[in-house]
Design a protein around this motif. Sequence first.
Motif, PDB file in Angstrom:
ATOM      1  N   ALA A 100       0.817  -1.211   0.000  1.00 48.56           N
ATOM      2  CA  ALA A 100       0.000   0.000   0.000  1.00 48.56           C
ATOM      3  C   ALA A 100       0.855   1.267   0.000  1.00 48.56           C
ATOM      4  CB  ALA A 100      -0.925   0.013   1.207  1.00 48.56           C
ATOM      5  N   ARG A 101       2.019   1.205   0.605  1.00 48.81           N
ATOM      6  CA  ARG A 101       2.883   2.383   0.754  1.00 48.81           C
ATOM      7  C   ARG A 101       2.068   3.566   1.271  1.00 48.81           C
ATOM      8  NH1 ARG A 101       5.257   3.355  -4.680  1.00 48.81           N
ATOM      9  NH2 ARG A 101       3.636   1.994  -5.408  1.00 48.81           N
ATOM     10  N   ASN A 102       1.220   3.284   2.222  1.00 46.77           N
ATOM     11  CA  ASN A 102       0.313   4.269   2.791  1.00 46.77           C
ATOM     12  C   ASN A 102       0.323   4.032   4.290  1.00 46.77           C
ATOM     13  OD1 ASN A 102      -2.080   5.307   3.951  1.00 46.77           O
ATOM     14  ND2 ASN A 102      -3.158   5.204   1.995  1.00 46.77           N
ATOM     15  N   LEU A 103       0.799   4.990   5.053  1.00 48.77           N
ATOM     16  CA  LEU A 103       0.964   4.761   6.480  1.00 48.77           C
ATOM     17  C   LEU A 103      -0.360   4.675   7.235  1.00 48.77           C
ATOM     18  CD1 LEU A 103       4.245   6.615   7.394  1.00 48.77           C
ATOM     19  CD2 LEU A 103       3.833   4.207   7.005  1.00 48.77           C
ATOM     20  N   LYS A 104      -1.444   5.156   6.641  1.00 50.53           N
ATOM     21  CA  LYS A 104      -2.748   4.909   7.251  1.00 50.53           C
ATOM     22  C   LYS A 104      -3.026   3.398   7.186  1.00 50.53           C
ATOM     23  CE  LYS A 104      -7.436   6.640   7.224  1.00 50.53           C
ATOM     24  NZ  LYS A 104      -8.393   7.520   6.547  1.00 50.53           N
ATOM     25  N   MET A 105      -2.719   2.813   6.038  1.00 50.30           N
ATOM     26  CA  MET A 105      -2.869   1.362   5.900  1.00 50.30           C
ATOM     27  C   MET A 105      -1.872   0.621   6.779  1.00 50.30           C
ATOM     28  SD  MET A 105      -5.425   0.749   3.974  1.00 50.30           S
ATOM     29  CE  MET A 105      -5.219  -0.959   3.518  1.00 50.30           C
ATOM     30  N   VAL A 106      -0.722   1.235   7.020  1.00 47.20           N
ATOM     31  CA  VAL A 106       0.280   0.611   7.885  1.00 47.20           C
ATOM     32  C   VAL A 106      -0.298   0.394   9.281  1.00 47.20           C
ATOM     33  CG1 VAL A 106       2.487   1.028   9.049  1.00 47.20           C
ATOM     34  CG2 VAL A 106       2.305   1.309   6.589  1.00 47.20           C
ATOM     35  N   MET A 107      -1.091   1.344   9.754  1.00 47.93           N
ATOM     36  CA  MET A 107      -1.694   1.138  11.070  1.00 47.93           C
ATOM     37  C   MET A 107      -2.679  -0.025  11.047  1.00 47.93           C
ATOM     38  SD  MET A 107      -0.117   2.594  13.284  1.00 47.93           S
ATOM     39  CE  MET A 107      -1.107   1.934  14.593  1.00 47.93           C
ATOM     40  N   TYR A 108      -3.372  -0.208   9.910  1.00 48.98           N
ATOM     41  CA  TYR A 108      -4.217  -1.400   9.794  1.00 48.98           C
ATOM     42  C   TYR A 108      -3.346  -2.651   9.813  1.00 48.98           C
ATOM     43  CZ  TYR A 108      -8.034   1.732   8.591  1.00 48.98           C
ATOM     44  OH  TYR A 108      -8.966   2.724   8.611  1.00 48.98           O
ATOM     45  N   SER A 109      -2.155  -2.542   9.221  1.00 51.64           N
ATOM     46  CA  SER A 109      -1.245  -3.691   9.271  1.00 51.64           C
ATOM     47  C   SER A 109      -0.788  -3.922  10.702  1.00 51.64           C
ATOM     48  CB  SER A 109      -0.058  -3.500   8.325  1.00 51.64           C
ATOM     49  OG  SER A 109       0.900  -2.615   8.847  1.00 51.64           O
ATOM     50  N   GLY A 110      -0.667  -2.845  11.479  1.00 50.96           N
ATOM     51  CA  GLY A 110      -0.357  -2.995  12.907  1.00 50.96           C
ATOM     52  C   GLY A 110      -1.469  -3.746  13.626  1.00 50.96           C
ATOM     53  N   ASP A 111      -2.715  -3.463  13.236  1.00 53.77           N
ATOM     54  CA  ASP A 111      -3.839  -4.213  13.794  1.00 53.77           C
ATOM     55  C   ASP A 111      -3.728  -5.682  13.415  1.00 53.77           C
ATOM     56  OD1 ASP A 111      -4.832  -1.841  14.817  1.00 53.77           O
ATOM     57  OD2 ASP A 111      -6.308  -1.562  13.212  1.00 53.77           O
ATOM     58  N   LEU A 112      -3.339  -5.954  12.149  1.00 51.14           N
ATOM     59  CA  LEU A 112      -3.121  -7.339  11.721  1.00 51.14           C
ATOM     60  C   LEU A 112      -2.064  -8.005  12.593  1.00 51.14           C
ATOM     61  CD1 LEU A 112      -3.031  -7.360   7.804  1.00 51.14           C
ATOM     62  CD2 LEU A 112      -4.652  -8.528   9.284  1.00 51.14           C
ATOM     63  N   LEU A 113      -0.986  -7.257  12.882  1.00 52.24           N
ATOM     64  CA  LEU A 113       0.079  -7.808  13.721  1.00 52.24           C
ATOM     65  C   LEU A 113      -0.429  -8.116  15.121  1.00 52.24           C
ATOM     66  CD1 LEU A 113       3.164  -5.621  12.741  1.00 52.24           C
ATOM     67  CD2 LEU A 113       2.895  -8.080  12.383  1.00 52.24           C
ATOM     68  N   CYS A 114      -1.252  -7.232  15.671  1.00 50.78           N
ATOM     69  CA  CYS A 114      -1.793  -7.467  17.011  1.00 50.78           C
ATOM     70  C   CYS A 114      -2.690  -8.702  17.038  1.00 50.78           C
ATOM     71  CB  CYS A 114      -2.560  -6.242  17.502  1.00 50.78           C
ATOM     72  SG  CYS A 114      -1.505  -4.861  17.959  1.00 50.78           S
ATOM     73  N   VAL A 115      -3.591  -8.804  16.067  1.00 42.78           N
ATOM     74  CA  VAL A 115      -4.469  -9.975  16.003  1.00 42.78           C
ATOM     75  C   VAL A 115      -3.637 -11.233  15.775  1.00 42.78           C
ATOM     76  CG1 VAL A 115      -6.346 -11.087  14.715  1.00 42.78           C
ATOM     77  CG2 VAL A 115      -6.475  -8.649  15.259  1.00 42.78           C
ATOM     78  N   SER A 116      -2.658 -11.134  14.878  1.00 48.16           N
ATOM     79  CA  SER A 116      -1.765 -12.266  14.635  1.00 48.16           C
ATOM     80  C   SER A 116      -1.032 -12.652  15.919  1.00 48.16           C
ATOM     81  CB  SER A 116      -0.774 -11.909  13.525  1.00 48.16           C
ATOM     82  OG  SER A 116       0.060 -12.992  13.250  1.00 48.16           O
ATOM     83  N   GLY A 117      -0.613 -11.646  16.672  1.00 48.08           N
ATOM     84  CA  GLY A 117       0.071 -11.902  17.949  1.00 48.08           C
ATOM     85  C   GLY A 117      -0.824 -12.637  18.933  1.00 48.08           C
ATOM     86  N   PHE A 118      -2.084 -12.204  19.043  1.00 47.23           N
ATOM     87  CA  PHE A 118      -3.016 -12.888  19.950  1.00 47.23           C
ATOM     88  C   PHE A 118      -3.259 -14.328  19.492  1.00 47.23           C
ATOM     89  CE2 PHE A 118      -4.495  -8.490  21.070  1.00 47.23           C
ATOM     90  CZ  PHE A 118      -3.998  -8.518  22.374  1.00 47.23           C
ATOM     91  N   LEU A 119      -3.403 -14.511  18.183  1.00 42.44           N
ATOM     92  CA  LEU A 119      -3.575 -15.878  17.664  1.00 42.44           C
ATOM     93  C   LEU A 119      -2.323 -16.717  17.908  1.00 42.44           C
ATOM     94  CD1 LEU A 119      -5.438 -15.135  14.312  1.00 42.44           C
ATOM     95  CD2 LEU A 119      -6.365 -16.365  16.288  1.00 42.44           C
ATOM     96  N   ALA A 120      -1.144 -16.110  17.760  1.00 44.12           N
ATOM     97  CA  ALA A 120       0.110 -16.834  18.011  1.00 44.12           C
ATOM     98  C   ALA A 120       0.230 -17.208  19.487  1.00 44.12           C
ATOM     99  CB  ALA A 120       1.307 -16.004  17.551  1.00 44.12           C
TER     100      ALA A 120
END
Length: 168
Positions: A100-120
């Motif tokens: 995306a090269r869009n830092l607004k989307m990067v924060m959504y990717s941060g949400d993905l990381l958090c959810v991924s972390g909880f699943l991990a």
Amino acid sequence: HSPPEDNSFTVLPHVGGFLGWFINRKETPVWYEKLKKPSWCPPRRMFPVAWTVLYTGMGYASYLIWNDLGGCSSKAIIPLGLYGAQLALNWAWPPFFFGARNLKMVMYSGDLLCVSGFLAIGTVCSWYRINKVAALLMLPYLGWLAMATCLTIRIWKDNPEQKTGKSE
């Protein structure tokens, strides 16, 4: 039919990692290098090495669980389902962050990381009762996810001029 070899489990996580790299290989160096990053950000050349080690450990750990539970039995649904879900989110992260090269989307990717972390974390907890070695093999991944989440947030905060739209 015969059970899969442990090397097929070890290779599986690399498939999504390779596809993420392949799709974003041209944009990654140009866009990512321009971003302001904290001093504790690992060098870019460290990421493929880290992911190779992490994916190999995760894949082998999933084989241990699969083997201990007797394959795709009803007992394997939750432990391997959690693993599969966090792995799918892991694979979804590069297109959000690099594509995306869009830092607004990067924060959504941060949400993905958090959810991924909880699943991990759920994966590790469910695996610990089945095979402690498999659970321990996931711990470096949890550490890397924590670092990646903090890094994503820091990059988002340190680059306010790039928080919307694609930028070069």
